[in-house]
Motif scaffolding. Structure first.
Motif, PDB file in Angstrom:
ATOM      1  N   VAL A 257     -44.021   5.333  55.587  1.00 19.44           N
ATOM      2  CA  VAL A 257     -45.428   5.305  55.159  1.00 19.44           C
ATOM      3  C   VAL A 257     -45.810   6.537  54.338  1.00 19.44           C
ATOM      4  CG1 VAL A 257     -46.097   3.903  57.144  1.00 19.44           C
ATOM      5  CG2 VAL A 257     -46.353   6.390  57.256  1.00 19.44           C
ATOM      6  N   ALA A 258     -44.912   7.490  54.194  1.00 17.77           N
ATOM      7  CA  ALA A 258     -45.226   8.706  53.446  1.00 17.77           C
ATOM      8  C   ALA A 258     -45.770   8.422  52.045  1.00 17.77           C
ATOM      9  CB  ALA A 258     -43.997   9.614  53.377  1.00 17.77           C
ATOM     10  N   PRO A 259     -45.213   7.452  51.287  1.00 14.34           N
ATOM     11  CA  PRO A 259     -45.777   7.170  49.962  1.00 14.34           C
ATOM     12  C   PRO A 259     -47.235   6.709  50.021  1.00 14.34           C
ATOM     13  CG  PRO A 259     -43.578   6.233  50.162  1.00 14.34           C
ATOM     14  CD  PRO A 259     -43.972   6.685  51.525  1.00 14.34           C
ATOM     15  N   LEU A 260     -47.619   6.036  51.092  1.00 13.23           N
ATOM     16  CA  LEU A 260     -49.006   5.602  51.228  1.00 13.23           C
ATOM     17  C   LEU A 260     -49.916   6.791  51.519  1.00 13.23           C
ATOM     18  CD1 LEU A 260     -48.560   2.376  53.376  1.00 13.23           C
ATOM     19  CD2 LEU A 260     -48.939   2.525  50.914  1.00 13.23           C
ATOM     20  N   ARG A 261     -49.466   7.693  52.377  1.00 12.95           N
ATOM     21  CA  ARG A 261     -50.280   8.877  52.685  1.00 12.95           C
ATOM     22  C   ARG A 261     -50.551   9.697  51.420  1.00 12.95           C
ATOM     23  NH1 ARG A 261     -50.783   9.490  58.084  1.00 12.95           N
ATOM     24  NH2 ARG A 261     -49.111   8.760  59.472  1.00 12.95           N
ATOM     25  N   GLY A 262     -49.641   9.637  50.463  1.00  8.74           N
ATOM     26  CA  GLY A 262     -49.833  10.383  49.231  1.00  8.74           C
ATOM     27  C   GLY A 262     -50.845   9.779  48.287  1.00  8.74           C
ATOM     28  N   THR A 263     -51.413   8.632  48.642  1.00  8.84           N
ATOM     29  CA  THR A 263     -52.385   7.972  47.771  1.00  8.84           C
ATOM     30  C   THR A 263     -53.683   8.754  47.677  1.00  8.84           C
ATOM     31  OG1 THR A 263     -51.453   5.829  48.383  1.00  8.84           O
ATOM     32  CG2 THR A 263     -53.623   5.812  47.357  1.00  8.84           C
ATOM     33  N   GLY A 264     -54.085   9.401  48.773  1.00  5.35           N
ATOM     34  CA  GLY A 264     -55.340  10.148  48.774  1.00  5.35           C
ATOM     35  C   GLY A 264     -55.797  10.404  50.187  1.00  5.35           C
ATOM     36  N   PRO A 265     -56.966  11.033  50.349  1.00  2.59           N
ATOM     37  CA  PRO A 265     -57.494  11.326  51.692  1.00  2.59           C
ATOM     38  C   PRO A 265     -57.710  10.037  52.486  1.00  2.59           C
ATOM     39  CG  PRO A 265     -58.730  12.491  49.987  1.00  2.59           C
ATOM     40  CD  PRO A 265     -57.854  11.506  49.280  1.00  2.59           C
ATOM     41  N   ALA A 266     -57.388  10.088  53.774  1.00  6.21           N
ATOM     42  CA  ALA A 266     -57.568   8.933  54.658  1.00  6.21           C
ATOM     43  C   ALA A 266     -58.606   9.284  55.721  1.00  6.21           C
ATOM     44  CB  ALA A 266     -56.246   8.546  55.315  1.00  6.21           C
ATOM     45  N   PRO A 267     -59.833   8.752  55.616  1.00  8.07           N
ATOM     46  CA  PRO A 267     -60.861   9.086  56.599  1.00  8.07           C
ATOM     47  C   PRO A 267     -60.551   8.593  58.003  1.00  8.07           C
ATOM     48  CG  PRO A 267     -61.622   7.346  55.136  1.00  8.07           C
ATOM     49  CD  PRO A 267     -60.348   7.866  54.562  1.00  8.07           C
ATOM     50  N   ALA A 268     -59.624   7.652  58.133  1.00  9.07           N
ATOM     51  CA  ALA A 268     -59.206   7.182  59.457  1.00  9.07           C
ATOM     52  C   ALA A 268     -57.718   6.899  59.417  1.00  9.07           C
ATOM     53  CB  ALA A 268     -59.975   5.926  59.857  1.00  9.07           C
ATOM     54  N   ASP A 269     -57.001   7.367  60.442  1.00 12.43           N
ATOM     55  CA  ASP A 269     -55.543   7.223  60.512  1.00 12.43           C
ATOM     56  C   ASP A 269     -55.170   6.986  61.966  1.00 12.43           C
ATOM     57  OD1 ASP A 269     -52.801   7.492  60.624  1.00 12.43           O
ATOM     58  OD2 ASP A 269     -52.717   9.329  59.426  1.00 12.43           O
ATOM     59  N   SER A 270     -54.705   5.764  62.283  1.00 10.28           N
ATOM     60  CA  SER A 270     -54.336   5.441  63.665  1.00 10.28           C
ATOM     61  C   SER A 270     -52.850   5.148  63.813  1.00 10.28           C
ATOM     62  CB  SER A 270     -55.144   4.231  64.157  1.00 10.28           C
ATOM     63  OG  SER A 270     -54.798   3.063  63.436  1.00 10.28           O
ATOM     64  N   LEU A 271     -52.039   5.486  62.809  1.00  7.59           N
ATOM     65  CA  LEU A 271     -50.607   5.228  62.882  1.00  7.59           C
ATOM     66  C   LEU A 271     -49.973   6.038  64.009  1.00  7.59           C
ATOM     67  CD1 LEU A 271     -49.705   5.150  59.095  1.00  7.59           C
ATOM     68  CD2 LEU A 271     -49.552   3.242  60.693  1.00  7.59           C
ATOM     69  N   ARG A 272     -49.183   5.366  64.840  1.00  7.16           N
ATOM     70  CA  ARG A 272     -48.602   6.017  66.011  1.00  7.16           C
ATOM     71  C   ARG A 272     -47.568   5.095  66.639  1.00  7.16           C
ATOM     72  NH1 ARG A 272     -52.867   3.020  67.132  1.00  7.16           N
ATOM     73  NH2 ARG A 272     -53.170   2.083  69.195  1.00  7.16           N
ATOM     74  N   GLU A 273     -46.799   5.613  67.570  1.00 11.12           N
ATOM     75  CA  GLU A 273     -45.949   4.766  68.395  1.00 11.12           C
ATOM     76  C   GLU A 273     -46.811   4.209  69.522  1.00 11.12           C
ATOM     77  OE1 GLU A 273     -41.399   4.737  69.748  1.00 11.12           O
ATOM     78  OE2 GLU A 273     -42.468   6.569  70.256  1.00 11.12           O
ATOM     79  N   MET A 274     -46.634   2.933  69.845  1.00 11.82           N
ATOM     80  CA  MET A 274     -47.475   2.292  70.850  1.00 11.82           C
ATOM     81  C   MET A 274     -46.682   1.239  71.610  1.00 11.82           C
ATOM     82  SD  MET A 274     -49.714  -0.405  68.534  1.00 11.82           S
ATOM     83  CE  MET A 274     -50.235   0.796  67.300  1.00 11.82           C
ATOM     84  N   PRO A 275     -47.100   0.941  72.843  1.00 14.22           N
ATOM     85  CA  PRO A 275     -46.508  -0.210  73.534  1.00 14.22           C
ATOM     86  C   PRO A 275     -46.954  -1.489  72.831  1.00 14.22           C
ATOM     87  CG  PRO A 275     -48.362   0.640  74.775  1.00 14.22           C
ATOM     88  CD  PRO A 275     -48.124   1.611  73.660  1.00 14.22           C
ATOM     89  N   TYR A 276     -46.136  -2.518  72.903  1.00 13.86           N
ATOM     90  CA  TYR A 276     -46.506  -3.742  72.190  1.00 13.86           C
ATOM     91  C   TYR A 276     -47.828  -4.320  72.705  1.00 13.86           C
ATOM     92  CZ  TYR A 276     -46.184  -7.938  69.481  1.00 13.86           C
ATOM     93  OH  TYR A 276     -46.463  -8.925  68.570  1.00 13.86           O
ATOM     94  N   THR A 277     -48.185  -4.039  73.933  1.00 17.04           N
ATOM     95  CA  THR A 277     -49.449  -4.523  74.481  1.00 17.04           C
ATOM     96  C   THR A 277     -50.659  -3.958  73.735  1.00 17.04           C
ATOM     97  OG1 THR A 277     -49.276  -2.787  76.152  1.00 17.04           O
ATOM     98  CG2 THR A 277     -48.595  -5.017  76.806  1.00 17.04           C
ATOM     99  N   ASP A 278     -50.460  -2.912  72.932  1.00 14.17           N
ATOM    100  CA  ASP A 278     -51.548  -2.347  72.122  1.00 14.17           C
ATOM    101  C   ASP A 278     -51.512  -2.845  70.677  1.00 14.17           C
ATOM    102  OD1 ASP A 278     -52.470  -0.927  74.269  1.00 14.17           O
ATOM    103  OD2 ASP A 278     -51.715   1.018  73.600  1.00 14.17           O
TER     104      ASP A 278
END
Length: 432
Positions: A257-278
């Motif tokens: 996802v690094a190329p996407l982060r380089g697009t510009g400021p992200a006012p919200a970012d929830s990318l993370r490792e999660m259990p599939y139940t989430d």
């Protein structure tokens, strides 16, 4: 007569002649037999997410009490009742390190979603939900309960996997599960106004050409209302969000996802490792009932200029609030399963979803906007998605290609000669 049920879709009236709260397959058989005797149409209601339009007259079979889920961890399968939601299946499978091919909303009925194909959170890696079905239990138009498998009734099995709700009332199904207990996922939100939004879409389209099939994604755009229920940082903003589900490691996910982060400021970012139940938090679909109209356009591809024009039409200047989502397809979605099924348009590259709340907005105005969007896309539109067409029950063209429509029409003639199930989004005998 039981009162008509309420469901997730509140935009269309439900006024059947008779409501049957089915507790099991025998209740369904009795209801279908009575409808055939009295010459009444039959509809089915599980959660109400995919309501095709108003329900006037006929017999409405409510399956919400038929919500059993039984997981076999050795065979990696789940037996799912007609009223069970994806959330129930996810919770039952998770203790065994398994997951279904569910959609983004845990409140959607698992069986009904699968009958329409079922585009899921892990779709590019594992295909459509319909691809993993092992068997159906269904009551056909003659009132006969049938256990349908690839071996016993191959043609009906083909049609039920992706052909929609026209071939009978499914009371349960057995489907395969996949060995997924966790994933890397979430969303990145960017400013969607003007050139900034066009740049996000341009970068996203370039990025989708580079990602592995183990990564499934979509990009969504909407103008958030300025209300307390919306996070403060998003209120009143036009936001474009990239949603990601990746079954590889979190470290590799961050690299992808690094190329996407380089697009510009992200006012919200929830990318993370999660259990599939989430996994439902990736899209965070609204859990409350509301009125809406929607359509899904299957696209051979899309270029940045057309994508930017779609944003222009549906953004701040749109005559009504419109939620836009572009799903990246391909991968396992493009591979026909063995045995084959009725899921259409496997060569499509993207799915464009449009959804508009109907509170204070009339359907005619929404349709006019959607037609303008479709005109911009022109020859890129190869068909429509049965799962994501909400409220347009009088518009049935485009859900399947000609050969599939003709084959489904033959099944309708054989299994529903009295047209009991010929409601909205049905397949007629002549294949239309």
């Amino acid at each position: 007569m039981t009162a008509a049920p309420t469901g997730y879709q509140t935009g269309f009236a439900i006024r059947p002649d008779l409501v049957v709260e089915a507790a099991g397959a025998e209740d369904v058989r009795t209801a279908v037999t009575r409808a055939a005797r009295d010459g009444l149409r039959v509809g089915v209601h599980a959660t109400g997410h995919g309501l095709a339009g108003p329900v006037e007259g006929g017999v409405l079979i409510v399956t919400r009490a038929m919500d059993s889920v039984l997981v076999d961890p050795v065979r990696r399968t789940a037996r799912i009742g007609a009223g069970a939601t994806w959330g129930q299946v996810i919770e039952a499978a998770a203790p065994h390190g398994l997951a279904p091919l569910n959609g983004s909303s845990p409140g959607v009925g698992a069986v009904s979603y699968t009958l329409g194909g079922g585009l899921g959170v892990l779709a590019r890696e594992f295909g459509y939900a319909a691809d993993l079905v092992r068997s159906f239990d269904v009551v056909t138009g003659d009132g006969v309960p049938r256990h349908v498998t690839a071996e016993d009734e191959p043609e009906l099995f083909w049609g039920l996997r992706g052909g929609g709700h026209r071939l009978g009332v499914v009371t349960g199904m057995e489907t395969g599960l996949v060995p997924v207990a966790r994933l890397y996922g979430g969303s990145l939100a960017f400013d969607g106004d003007g050139e900034a939004g066009a740049q996000v879409l341009r970068r996203y389209l370039e990025w989708t050409r580079t990602v592995p099939v183990t990564l499934t994604s979509s990009v969504g755009a909407l103008v958030y209302p300025d209300i307390p229920q919306v996070p403060r940082e998003l209120r009143g903003r036009y936001v474009i969000s990239v949603r990601v589900a990746y079954t590889g490691s979190a470290a590799e996910g961050e690299r992808l996802v690094a190329p996407l982060r380089g697009t510009g400021p992200a006012p919200a970012d929830s990318l993370r490792e999660m259990p599939y139940t989430d996994s439902h938090t990736i899209h965070s679909d609204p859990p409350f009932p509301h009125a809406y109209y929607g359509d899904g356009l299957m696209l051979s591809g899309i270029d940045p200029d057309r994508a930017a024009r779609v944003l222009e039409l549906t953004g701040r200047k749109a005559p009504m609030m419109t939620v836009v989502q572009l799903n990246h397809l391909g991968g396992a979605l493009a591979a026909a399963p063995d045995p084959g099924n009725a899921v259409p348009y496997r060569d499509a590259g993207y799915l464009l979803r449009l959804l508009s709340p109907l509170d204070g907005t009339d359907v005619a105005s929404v349709r006019a906007l959607y037609e303008e969007v479709a005109a911009v896309l022109g020859p890129l539109v190869v068909g429509r998605s049965l799962n994501f067409s909400f409220g347009g029950g009088d518009r049935t063209q485009g859900f399947h290609g000609l050969r599939t429509r003709e084959r489904l029409a033959g099944l309708v003639t054989r299994h529903d000669p009295a047209s009991l199930f010929g409601g909205s989004y049905g397949i007629s005998r002549d294949g239309r």
